[in-house]
Design a protein around this motif. Structure first.
Motif, short mmCIF file in Angstrom:
data_model
loop_
_atom_site.label_atom_id
_atom_site.label_comp_id
_atom_site.label_asym_id
_atom_site.label_seq_id
_atom_site.Cartn_x
_atom_site.Cartn_y
_atom_site.Cartn_z
N HIS B 16 -1.15 45.93 -0.40
CA HIS B 16 -0.13 45.59 -1.41
C HIS B 16 0.33 46.86 -2.10
O HIS B 16 -0.49 47.64 -2.58
N SER B 28 4.13 39.67 -2.35
CA SER B 28 4.01 41.08 -2.71
C SER B 28 4.73 41.97 -1.72
O SER B 28 4.89 41.64 -0.55
N THR B 30 4.51 44.76 0.56
CA THR B 30 3.38 45.39 1.24
C THR B 30 3.83 46.62 2.02
O THR B 30 5.03 46.93 2.08
#
Lengths: 128, 252
Positions: B16, B28, B30
């Motif tokens: 993340h 998130s 990433t």
């Protein structure tokens, strides 16, 4: 000089309206020229595939076959879950998946003709 | 042994970068997302910057863009016919995304987007949904003729139809698995041999000499991986073209 001319014409053609079904004579002429030019890259593409040796071919065949079996399994298993016909759906569809996988492989090597011979060179592509 | 330097799986880990949580879902940003954005950005930059000059005699970047365009256009035209050219934006985008993502994977410390099956599966689903939706939109129920080959005895038509349907459904699977497996296996192989070099060379002078063998292997594999990066992008494109051909001409 001629090749530059052709390239410019090529660009002109591609930047214009979508080249679908337009009956313009000038466009047809350009398209013929374009087709002539297309011959060379096609040959190059074939060589790339050949240079890879058997690995690419092997992975291709393997995934084609396994994909058929897996899809057959998933369909059969789902039918079993929904209708409670364990284990018959899975057995039948695994066999059908096996057949589909074999069909995939045969089609990929060109042993079975493509369903649609109308489309000219697609058969040729398959044999690579 | 599970040292980060020699662990062949470590490179595929999702990290993340920016934690985002929307309604209980983890969305998130990433490292995978970062490299997808980078892939798109680099592709767009090369093509826009390269074609901005519009020179009669193309420069390096313009030439690269033209070769890529003519290659994809030629592939599409020869396998899906003139009518398939309306899909050129889709096919060209797919080709460039896969190609650039594969080549990004060859840069040390870069994340290989196409080595995750969820990414390749989404690309394959995009292709197969386009084929299905366009096929039904264009031909209506006639599109189902795809599953009933002509010239088959009536008695075995149901059987053949089921097999054809399974064969059709297995396409996105084989399309995505092929790309993902090639990239994953290639990168693991590279990392394993590179790991041999590290481990052997730490065993003193004798091991140092022994490490030369896997080192030579790594060099050879790197070349092979570049070939695979191009080849898989090409295979993905040509199969997309062939499936689009089905949507345009579903049997007779």
């Amino acid at each position: 000089m001629t090749s530059d001319d052709k390239r410019r014409e090529t660009e002109g053609l591609n930047e214009g309206k979508p080249p679908i079904g337009s009956g313009d004579a000038r466009l047809d002429k350009l398209r013929e020229k374009l087709d002539d030019l297309k011959q060379t890259p096609e040959v190059g593409a074939g060589q790339t595939q050949g240079g890879m040796g058997g690995i690419g071919q092997a992975v291709k065949m393997g995934s084609e076959f396994v994909a058929g079996v897996i899809v057959g399994f998933v369909i059969g298993y789902t039918i079993d879950q929904v209708f409670g016909t364990k284990p018959w759906g899975m057995i039948v569809f695994l066999l059908l998946g096996f057949a589909a996988g074999t069909l995939n492989v045969l089609r990929a090597v060109g042993a079975v003709t493509e369903r649609f011979p109308s489309s000219g060179q697609s058969e040729d592509k398959d044999k690579r | 042994m599970a040292d980060v330097r020699t662990d062949p799986i470590h490179q595929f880990g999702i990290k993340h970068i920016l934690d985002i949580n929307v309604g209980g879902y983890d969305v998130s940003f990433t490292n995978s997302a970062l490299f997808m954005v980078l892939t798109v950005a680099v592709t767009a930059l090369i093509l826009i910057w390269g074609t901005s000059a519009r020179a009669v005699v193309p420069g390096r970047l313009q030439s690269m863009g033209e070769i890529a365009y003519e290659f994809v256009a030629g592939t599409l035209r020869s396998s899906a016919g003139e009518g398939g050219m309306r899909f050129l934006p889709l096919v060209f985008s797919l080709f460039m995304f896969v190609l650039v993502a594969n080549l990004f994977g060859m840069v040390p410390y870069f994340f290989t987007v196409t080595s995750h099956i969820i990414v390749t599966a989404c690309l394959a689903l995009l292709v197969i949904l386009t084929v299905t939706i366009y096929g039904f939109y264009k031909h209506g129920t006639h599109f189902l003729g795809l599953f009933v080959p002509s010239g088959v005895p009536a008695a075995i038509v149901p059987l053949v139809t089921i097999i054809e349907v399974i064969s059709f459904l297995s396409r996105p699977l084989s399309l995505s698995v092929r790309l993902f497996a090639n990239m994953l296996a290639g990168h693991i192989t590279l990392k394993v041999f590179a790991g041999f070099v590290v481990t052997l060379s730490s065993l003193g002078a004798f091991g140092f000499l022994g490490a030369l063998l896997p080192l030579a292997m790594v060099v050879a594999l790197t070349g092979l991986e570049f070939l695979v990066a191009f080849l898989q992008a090409y295979v993905f494109t040509i199969l997309t073209c062939m499936y689009l051909n089905d949507a345009l001409h579903p049997g007779h």
